[in-house]
Scaffold this active site. Structure first.
Site, mmCIF file in Angstrom:
data_model
loop_
_atom_site.group_PDB
_atom_site.id
_atom_site.type_symbol
_atom_site.label_atom_id
_atom_site.label_comp_id
_atom_site.label_asym_id
_atom_site.label_seq_id
_atom_site.Cartn_x
_atom_site.Cartn_y
_atom_site.Cartn_z
ATOM 1 N N ASP A 183 0.819 -1.206 0.000
ATOM 2 C CA ASP A 183 0.000 0.000 0.000
ATOM 3 C C ASP A 183 0.855 1.260 0.000
ATOM 4 O O ASP A 183 1.877 1.321 0.674
ATOM 5 C CB ASP A 183 -0.880 -0.007 1.253
ATOM 6 C CG ASP A 183 -2.291 0.381 0.931
ATOM 7 O OD1 ASP A 183 -2.597 0.562 -0.252
ATOM 8 O OD2 ASP A 183 -3.071 0.520 1.874
ATOM 9 N N ASN A 225 -9.743 -4.233 -6.954
ATOM 10 C CA ASN A 225 -8.920 -3.303 -7.749
ATOM 11 C C ASN A 225 -9.361 -3.208 -9.211
ATOM 12 O O ASN A 225 -8.996 -2.263 -9.910
ATOM 13 C CB ASN A 225 -7.434 -3.703 -7.699
ATOM 14 C CG ASN A 225 -6.755 -3.383 -6.383
ATOM 15 O OD1 ASN A 225 -5.791 -4.041 -5.988
ATOM 16 N ND2 ASN A 225 -7.240 -2.363 -5.675
HETATM 17 C C1 FPP Z 1 -1.411 -0.448 -3.718
HETATM 18 O O1 FPP Z 1 -1.099 0.937 -3.791
HETATM 19 C C2 FPP Z 1 -0.900 -1.174 -4.891
HETATM 20 C C3 FPP Z 1 -1.688 -1.774 -5.834
HETATM 21 C C4 FPP Z 1 -3.152 -1.731 -5.749
HETATM 22 C C5 FPP Z 1 -1.143 -2.482 -7.015
HETATM 23 C C6 FPP Z 1 0.247 -3.055 -6.897
HETATM 24 C C7 FPP Z 1 0.586 -3.850 -8.107
HETATM 25 C C8 FPP Z 1 1.665 -3.671 -8.888
HETATM 26 C C9 FPP Z 1 2.717 -2.665 -8.569
HETATM 27 C C10 FPP Z 1 1.784 -4.501 -10.142
HETATM 28 C C11 FPP Z 1 3.061 -5.269 -10.211
HETATM 29 C C12 FPP Z 1 3.007 -6.474 -9.345
HETATM 30 C C13 FPP Z 1 4.084 -7.137 -8.918
HETATM 31 C C14 FPP Z 1 3.917 -8.363 -8.100
HETATM 32 C C15 FPP Z 1 5.459 -6.717 -9.241
HETATM 33 P P1 FPP Z 1 -2.249 2.029 -3.953
HETATM 34 O O2 FPP Z 1 -2.394 2.326 -5.421
HETATM 35 O O3 FPP Z 1 -3.491 1.564 -3.285
HETATM 36 O O4 FPP Z 1 -1.620 3.249 -3.233
HETATM 37 P P2 FPP Z 1 -2.390 4.410 -2.472
HETATM 38 O O5 FPP Z 1 -3.078 3.751 -1.298
HETATM 39 O O6 FPP Z 1 -1.285 5.320 -2.043
HETATM 40 O O7 FPP Z 1 -3.326 5.030 -3.450
#
Ligand code: FPP
Length: 229
Positions: free
Chosen positions: A2, A50
């Site tokens: 996160d 998501n």
């Molecule tokens: C959470 O941050 C992250 C995600 C929902 C997606 C993460 C997935 C990747 C980076 C894809 C690649 C995967 C791998 C295994 C390398 P957020 O967007 O919720 O952050 P925020 O809470 O600050 O908005």
């Protein structure tokens, strides 16, 4: 994982830059976990919920996932890592599914650390699916207990969940490993995922080592058990 979006927004960058940098954290943490001798590591990379994000962000995440599978293939194969997934993999686009399925199959016999990617995953969905499978198999109510139910969850071949880390200051489970986290130690850190690296994993493990896991027993009972062993 996160905090990717907030990491980027704080720098005036598009959210995807946070995800890109977050992918680098995955690489660093996976390598550190293997070198530290962890038996299994599950990464919550994409939740069932998501899919409702803006289509551009979802598309970019799928591309990053594909890049990760392609770029990490050699390291996974050379280091005996077993890659597996939990979640509705069939919902992922074909350009991700194909290399992912190939690497899962090619690494299936490996005996080193298990790296589990939770993709299109939801803990409630997994529990409902397990209940459905028991009903479909005609399991009698009296035959269903914790062990037989667990054996129907997608995590059935993973070791018990010991430690659950959530980054970026949020303090909730957000539909992650709901059944499995019953006795997991929870570790919350304000560090945003793109800044979370080997040293942060080490700090989480140090905190874990300092916890007393009682599983419903008293401290005195635990001391007795330790002495008996
Ligand atoms: C959470 O941050 C992250 C995600 C929902 C997606 C993460 C997935 C990747 C980076 C894809 C690649 C995967 C791998 C295994 C390398 P957020 O967007 O919720 O952050 P925020 O809470 O600050 O908005």
């Amino acid at each position: 994982m996160d905090g990717n979006g907030r990491w980027a927004e704080a720098r005036g960058l598009p959210r995807i830059e946070g995800h890109r940098r977050g992918s680098e954290s995955v690489r660093d943490v996976v390598r550190a976990a293997r070198e530290l001798g962890l038996q299994a590591l599950t990464i919550y990379a994409f939740s069932s919920q998501n899919w409702a994000r803006p289509v551009d962000e979802v598309t970019a995440l799928m591309q990053l996932l594909c890049d990760f599978v392609r770029d990490e293939r050699d390291e996974i194969m050379q280091n005996g890592i077993r890659l597996r997934t939990i979640g509705q993999i069939e919902r992922l686009p074909a350009f991700v599914q194909a290399p992912l399925a190939a690497l899962v199959a090619d690494s299936a016999a490996h005996t080193g650390m298990t790296l589990c990617l939770a993709l299109s995953y939801g803990g409630r969905e997994a529990i409902v699916e397990a209940a459905r499978s028991a009903l479909a198999d005609g399991v009698a109510p009296a035959q269903l207990d914790e062990a037989t139910f667990s054996a129907r969850l997608p995590t059935r071949d993973l070791p018990p969940l010991d430690l659950l880390i959530r980054t970026s200051g949020e303090q909730r489970l957000s539909n992650f490993l709901l059944w499995e986290s019953a006795y997991a130690e929870l570790y919350f850190t304000d560090t945003l995922w793109p800044d979370f690296r080997r040293a942060h994993l080490g700090a989480a493990l140090d905190a874990y080592r300092g916890r007393e896991r009682r599983f419903g027993l008293t401290s005195a009972q635990l001391s007795d058990i330790t002495e008996d062993n």
